[in-house]
Design a protein around this motif. Structure first.
Motif, PDB file in Angstrom:
ATOM      1  N   ALA A  34     -16.253  30.827  36.885  1.00  0.00           N
ATOM      2  CA  ALA A  34     -15.436  30.140  35.883  1.00  0.00           C
ATOM      3  C   ALA A  34     -16.000  28.761  35.547  1.00  0.00           C
ATOM      4  N   ALA A  35     -16.450  28.016  36.565  1.00  0.00           N
ATOM      5  CA  ALA A  35     -16.974  26.660  36.325  1.00  0.00           C
ATOM      6  C   ALA A  35     -18.204  26.753  35.419  1.00  0.00           C
ATOM      7  N   ARG A  36     -18.247  25.909  34.407  1.00  0.00           N
ATOM      8  CA  ARG A  36     -19.273  26.081  33.375  1.00  0.00           C
ATOM      9  C   ARG A  36     -20.678  25.943  33.913  1.00  0.00           C
TER      10      ARG A  36
ATOM     11  N   SER B   9     -15.202  37.618  30.888  1.00  0.00           N
ATOM     12  CA  SER B   9     -16.440  37.071  30.336  1.00  0.00           C
ATOM     13  C   SER B   9     -17.577  38.081  30.251  1.00  0.00           C
TER      14      SER B   9
ATOM     15  N   GLU C 186     -21.432  29.107  35.663  1.00  0.00           N
ATOM     16  CA  GLU C 186     -21.571  30.188  34.679  1.00  0.00           C
ATOM     17  C   GLU C 186     -22.952  30.129  34.022  1.00  0.00           C
TER      18      GLU C 186
ATOM     19  N   ARG D  75     -19.663  32.234  28.381  1.00  0.00           N
ATOM     20  CA  ARG D  75     -19.954  30.897  27.864  1.00  0.00           C
ATOM     21  C   ARG D  75     -18.705  30.182  27.365  1.00  0.00           C
ATOM     22  N   ARG D  76     -17.542  30.671  27.803  1.00  0.00           N
ATOM     23  CA  ARG D  76     -16.315  29.953  27.482  1.00  0.00           C
ATOM     24  C   ARG D  76     -15.543  29.589  28.738  1.00  0.00           C
ATOM     25  N   GLY D  77     -16.122  29.858  29.879  1.00  0.00           N
ATOM     26  CA  GLY D  77     -15.469  29.468  31.123  1.00  0.00           C
ATOM     27  C   GLY D  77     -14.266  30.298  31.486  1.00  0.00           C
ATOM     28  N   TYR D  78     -14.195  31.522  30.969  1.00  0.00           N
ATOM     29  CA  TYR D  78     -13.036  32.371  31.254  1.00  0.00           C
ATOM     30  C   TYR D  78     -13.119  33.050  32.619  1.00  0.00           C
TER      31      TYR D  78
END
Lengths: 307, 338
Positions: B310-312, B129, B315, B121-124
């Protein structure tokens, strides 16, 4: 009384002629006979599981152990019987463990390659003991105990990446660690030249570990080199290495030797044991051997039990 | 209470360093002024320069070095920068750290804590993640703790450091900036609050005296489960009990079993991927112990069996959301098959 104490005791009585060689021989011979006996017991179906004997490599263990104090720590690998015996002389505890008895070192839970005793640890995973020993050495340093940690590995283990991470950390954080590489030329069934590129010694020296090297098979030469390596770590408080070109005369494990008879014969010519035996007074040598056989027989009888 | 979770963890580490000389912190980039990738060790290397060690990037060796320190009487706390990186040290965890005590027949103890942040939930993206606790809970000899903002994180971490056995201490990344949420006089906001008195207690948030579903969760999912409980109460008049575990292994399901016997329905919510998840183990145990109390099948909420993009927006489609919990609870409350 372990063999270091015998040397000291005999020396103090003034009869020094050959006493060191005799006790060195006693240490090597006892390990040799234990290992031979274990293979016989396996062949006869009287032991279960597995084992990795150090036939031909015994002098390395005895030589290093001679220079260690009781406070020093030893970490060893799957081929650990010699290191344990040289360090402790505890034949019965070792046999009981290998035979799966309640009064074995680890009540039979560890078996041949997972031994534990005060200041002595072994494990059966290649390479994993090197960071472990590094951490132990750092702990001794932090506590100011003055103890050093010796870890025994083989040349095959130099294929594991964690070994080099550990050399780096040991050097960076000045761990009083001695890395003894017993280079027997084989990684199970793979000859070292097919498993290792470049220079073994430079692998240690690249991280700033001064590295001694013993090429010969003279037990006393190994003894002197071990003394220098242990002394270096003790004096500097920093890690160092010692590579011993050695020979495994037995199989990797039990019956899995794929090497040719000619090759094994060549290796037997490098065996330090007969060479040392020949340097002793025959009568004294026989007395030592007889005593070792008695000890082994007694330990075998005392540890009779279920497979 | 107005303590952020990061500050609670930092204070626990400081207290351990102060109280026990044998405590030391190891990990990548721990030293000031950086203070760790998530700043949890900030200030500590300044106060305890000899016992807070920034290490090389060598996770495999760090696990082993920490184990060696622990076997010889130190009390190391190892920080692994991202939980995803524990894979580099799993040989040490499985074949060394978790085995020594039993394998050496109780001759040794391994007082080692491995702290590591997990969760998305941080786009890592795919390798920074994950929630990998399912890789750890099946390892005999290992204690796995996953706190949440509902637990007293200071006390929880201090207990882990005081333990003489190896503890994995999982910190969901999203916790760090959140405030501790602690009940008072049996209440937390609109919820009835209850917390066990064990070292690693389970926290219970109950929307009402009588609820129709038990949701068990931990770590970062506790926050979502609480939101789900509020939505269900307001929008659906469905009351649920949320049980927030702090120790995943060995797991004590006593409070959960009591809850399931009250509600008759079970939902397990975890952030890790579904297959082979911790939830599967919990469901198996609960149905064995309380089969006759369940009105219908237990339901599982988890991440899809996929990499975490990675893209929110991508994700979000992989990770479990509040709606997944509310949907599962409504189905469980109805006791229907699907």
């Amino acid at each position: 009384m372990d063999w270091r104490e015998r040397v000291a005791a005999e020396g103090s009585r003034g009869d020094r002629t050959g006493h060191f060689e005799r006790e060195f021989y006693r240490g090597i011979y006892l390990i040799r006979r234990l290992e031979e006996t274990l293979l016989e017991l396996f062949a006869a179906g009287r032991l279960s599981g597995t084992t990795h004997t150090c036939l031909g490599q015994e002098a390395n263990a005895v030589a290093v152990a001679f220079h260690l104090t009781d406070a020093d720590v030893v970490v060893s690998n799957h081929r650990c019987h010699g290191h344990y015996l040289a360090r402790t002389g505890d034949l019965e505890g070792l046999l009981a463990e290998i035979r799966g008895l309640e009064r074995g070192l680890c009540s039979g839970k560890g078996g041949s390659q997972h031994l534990c005793a005060p200041n002595f640890y072994t494990n059966g995973i290649q390479g994993g003991i090197v960071p472990l020993a590094t951490g132990m050495a750092l702990a001794e340093k932090q506590r100011g105990s003055g103890a050093i940690v010796t870890v025994f590995i083989g040349d095959g283990t130099l294929g594991q990446g964690v070994v080099y991470e550990s050399f780096n950390i040991a050097a960076l954080w000045a761990a009083p660690l001695l890395v003894v590489v017993e280079a027997n030329g084989w990684a199970q069934s793979t000859p070292t030249p097919r498993a290792m590129a470049g220079s073994m010694r430079q692998r240690l020296e690249a991280f700033g570990l001064p590295c001694g090297m013993v090429e010969g098979t003279d037990a006393l030469e190994i003894h002197r080199a071990a003394g220098a390596a242990v002394g270096q770590v003790r004096e500097t408080g920093r890690p160092a290495g010692l590579i011993i070109r050695t020979q495994r005369l037995g199989p990797h494990s039990k019956g899995d030797d794929s090497r040719s008879p000619e090759e094994l014969e060549t290796l037997r010519e490098r065996d330090p044991l007969p060479r040392l035996a020949a340097s002793l007074d025959p009568e004294q040598r026989r007395a030592i051997e007889a005593e070792c056989e008695r000890r082994l027989a007694a330990a075998l009888t005392a540890t009779e039990g279920p497979l | 209470m107005s303590t952020r979770c990061a500050a609670a963890l930092n204070a626990a580490l400081a207290e351990a360093l102060e109280r026990w000389d044998e405590t030391l912190l190891l990990g990548e980039d721990l030293a000031d002024p950086y203070g760790g990738a998530f700043r949890i060790t900030r200030g500590l290397s300044t106060r305890f320069p000899d016992r807070v060690l920034s290490s090389p990037i060598s996770e495999a060796a760090l696990f082993g070095v920490s184990a060696g320190l622990a076997l010889r009487g130190r009390r190391p706390v190892l920080e692994i920068m991202f939980g995803d990186f524990i894979t580099l040290g799993l040989d040490q965890v499985i074949n060394h750290i978790a085995k020594f005590r039993e394998m050496y027949d109780e001759q040794v103890r391994v007082p080692l804590v491995v702290r590591t942040p997990m969760g998305g939930r941080r786009g890592y993206g795919p390798t920074h993640s994950q929630c990998l606790e399912k890789l750890l809970v099946g390892i005999p000899g290992l204690t796995v703790v996953a706190g949440s903002e509902y637990h007293d994180l200071h006390r929880l971490l201090l207990a882990a450091i005081a333990s003489d056995d190896p503890v994995f201490f999982i910190e969901n990344k999203l916790l760090y900036s959140r405030f501790q949420q602690r009940g008072r006089d049996g209440r937390l906001g609109p919820f009835l609050w209850e917390e066990g008195d064990s070292t690693y207690p389970t926290v219970q948030l109950r929307a009402a005296d009588r609820c129709s579903v038990s949701v068990v969760t931990w770590g970062g999912m506790a926050h979502l489960a609480r939101q789900a409980a509020e939505q269900l109460a307001i929008e659906h008049e469905t009351m649920i009990e949320v049980l927030i575990l702090s120790r995943l292994a060995p797991v004590d399901l006593t409070p959960l079993l009591a809850s399931v016997r009250r509600t008759g329905a079970l939902v397990v919510a975890e952030e890790g991927t579904l297959t082979g998840g911790v939830g599967a183990e919990i469901v198996a145990r609960v149905q064995h112990e309380a089969f006759s109390s369940l009105r219908g099948p237990a339901r599982r909420v988890a991440a899809r069996d996929a990499v975490i993009p990675a893209a929110r927006h991508l994700e979000d489609a992989v990770l479990p959301q509040v709606e997944d919990i509310t949907d599962a609870c409504l189905a469980a409350a109805a006791g229907t098959e699907h």
